[in-house]
Design an enzyme around this catalytic site. Sequence first.
Site, PDB file in Angstrom:
ATOM      1  CG  ASP A  81      -2.283   0.617   0.957  1.00 23.58           C
ATOM      2  OD1 ASP A  81      -2.310   1.845   0.746  1.00 23.58           O
ATOM      3  OD2 ASP A  81      -3.309  -0.095   0.965  1.00 23.58           O
ATOM      4  CG  HIS A 129      -5.376   3.749   0.836  1.00 24.02           C
ATOM      5  ND1 HIS A 129      -5.043   2.429   0.648  1.00 24.02           N
ATOM      6  CD2 HIS A 129      -6.635   3.883   0.355  1.00 24.02           C
ATOM      7  CE1 HIS A 129      -6.055   1.789   0.073  1.00 24.02           C
ATOM      8  NE2 HIS A 129      -7.036   2.652  -0.106  1.00 24.02           N
ATOM      9  CB  SER A 184      -9.356   0.376  -0.197  1.00 22.55           C
ATOM     10  OG  SER A 184      -8.846   0.504  -1.484  1.00 22.55           O
TER      11      SER A 184
END
Length: 470
Positions: free
Chosen positions: A166, A207, A403
Site C-alpha cells: 500500500d 491509505h 479498500s
Amino acid sequence: MSRIRRLLVPALVAAAAGSVFAAPSASAAPAPECDTASAPFNYVVLYNPRTPERKVDTELRAKCGEKVAYYPEIGVAVATSRNADFQAKIGVFRAYSGGRDVAFPPAASARSTRSAVVDTKESEETTSVAVEDDLSAQQWDMRAIQAPEANKVSGGSRSVTVGVLDSGIEPTHPALKGALDPKTSAGCNSGAPDTTPAAWAPTNSDHGTHVAGTIAGKDTARGFTGIAPGVKLASVKVVNDDGLILPEAAVCGFMWAAKHRFPVTNNSYYIDPGMFYCAKEPGDAAAFEAVRRAVTYSTGRGVLNVAAAGNSGFDPDKQTVDPNRPHPVDKSCGILPKAIDGVVNVSSIGYAGTKSSFSNYGNDVSVTAPGGDRAQLPPAGQGAGCPLSTIFNGAYGTKCGTSMASPHAAGVAALLASRYRHAPPVALRWLLEHQADTVACGTAAPVCEGPAKDNSYYGHGRVNALDAVK
C-alpha cells in the site's frame, strides 16, 4: 477465478517471432547511440525464467537500458531508459512502462492522474473523528464479522506477518507501532526493494495506515482493536507520491512477500495506469505477464494474496471499454491483481449488510466484508457509515471503499494462518470461504446472480473472525 488460466500462454507468445522472452546472445556489436538528455522511465521486461543475469545486462545495455532489478525466479527485469524507442527495441510484447504511459498517454485516452487507490464511484476520503475515551462503540464493522468475540479467544500469532502492499504504514501510531516490523518492511516504487525507513514510510497518503489498523491495530487507551492484533505487519510501499501503483512496484512487492514468506498480503488497489490489462495488447501483455508471474510465484512460496474488488460499481466481466485507456476490453483482460488465479477477491458491504453501492461484483468475488456505504448508516453512537481505523498523526478516521473491505478479509486470513501454521494458501482460502456467513442475493436479483453460498455480490459470504479461531 479461472479467467487468468485462459490467458497465460495465448497472446504473449503469439505476438513476437521465435522465443518471445529470450535475450539475444552477447555477440560483439558497436555501442549504441543512446538518448542521454530525456527523462528516464522504468519498464518491466520479460525473459525466460532463470535467464542468466549477465545476458539480461547485455541486452539492456545494447538497447539503451539499464537494469534496476532482476528477479531470475520469474524472468522479470525492471529496467530504466531515456530512449523513447526502448520498448520497441526490446519488443512491444516483452516490455512496458506505466510511467511513460502516464507522461505520454495515447491521444485518445480518457485516463486521469487520480490515485490508483481511489476509484471512480467512491472517493475513499478520510473523515477524522474525535478521539473519545472508548472508540470500540464506533467499530460496527468489527462486530459485523464477530472480531471482538474472536479477540477473546485469539488475537493471532506473532509468528504471522501480514504484508500491507500500500502507501506505507505510519510507524509511530500508538495502535500500530507494536505490530509494525521494520525488518521486513520495504519500499518498492523503483521496482527494487529498499529497506530504509524513508522508503517504506508513508508520505502523502494515509491509505495504508488505515488498512493496517483494520488488520492488526491495538490501542487499549482509546478502545480501538483490529481483527488480528497479535500478528505483525510489514509495510511494503507500492504507491508512489502521485498515488499510482505501477507494474514494477507491484512485481517488487509480491516478490518481497515471497522472499519473506508472508502468510498473507493485503492489496487494496489496482495496477495503474489502466484499470484493465489485456493479454493481447502490446505493452499490456508484458505488464500482465510480469504481475501474473510475481503473484503466482508468491502463492507458490506460501503467500495468500487478498485484494479489493474495486469501487466502480460494475461487473468487470461485462465491461467492453477500459475507463482509463482507449483500448477495448474482452475476456483476455483483467483488473490486476485481483483477476489472477489464487487471489482472494473481496467485495464490500455496508452497515445494513448489503452490497455497497460502489462495490464491483461478479463471478470472481470470493468473499465480502465491511467496506462501508454512506447510504447505510448505523444508529447514533455506533459510528459512521464508513469503517473507523488509524490515520496520520496518531489519529483515527473513517474511509469507505473495497479498500476497507479487503483488510477485513486479510485480518481473518491472518487469524487462520495463526491457527493453522504452515497451511498452504489454497487451504487458507478454502477455510476463509467456507467459514464465511452466507449472504443471499435477496432483492438485489436479478443483477445479483447465484445461490446464497456463492453469488456475484457476496461470493461465499461475509468473512467471520470468530469461526477462524474457534
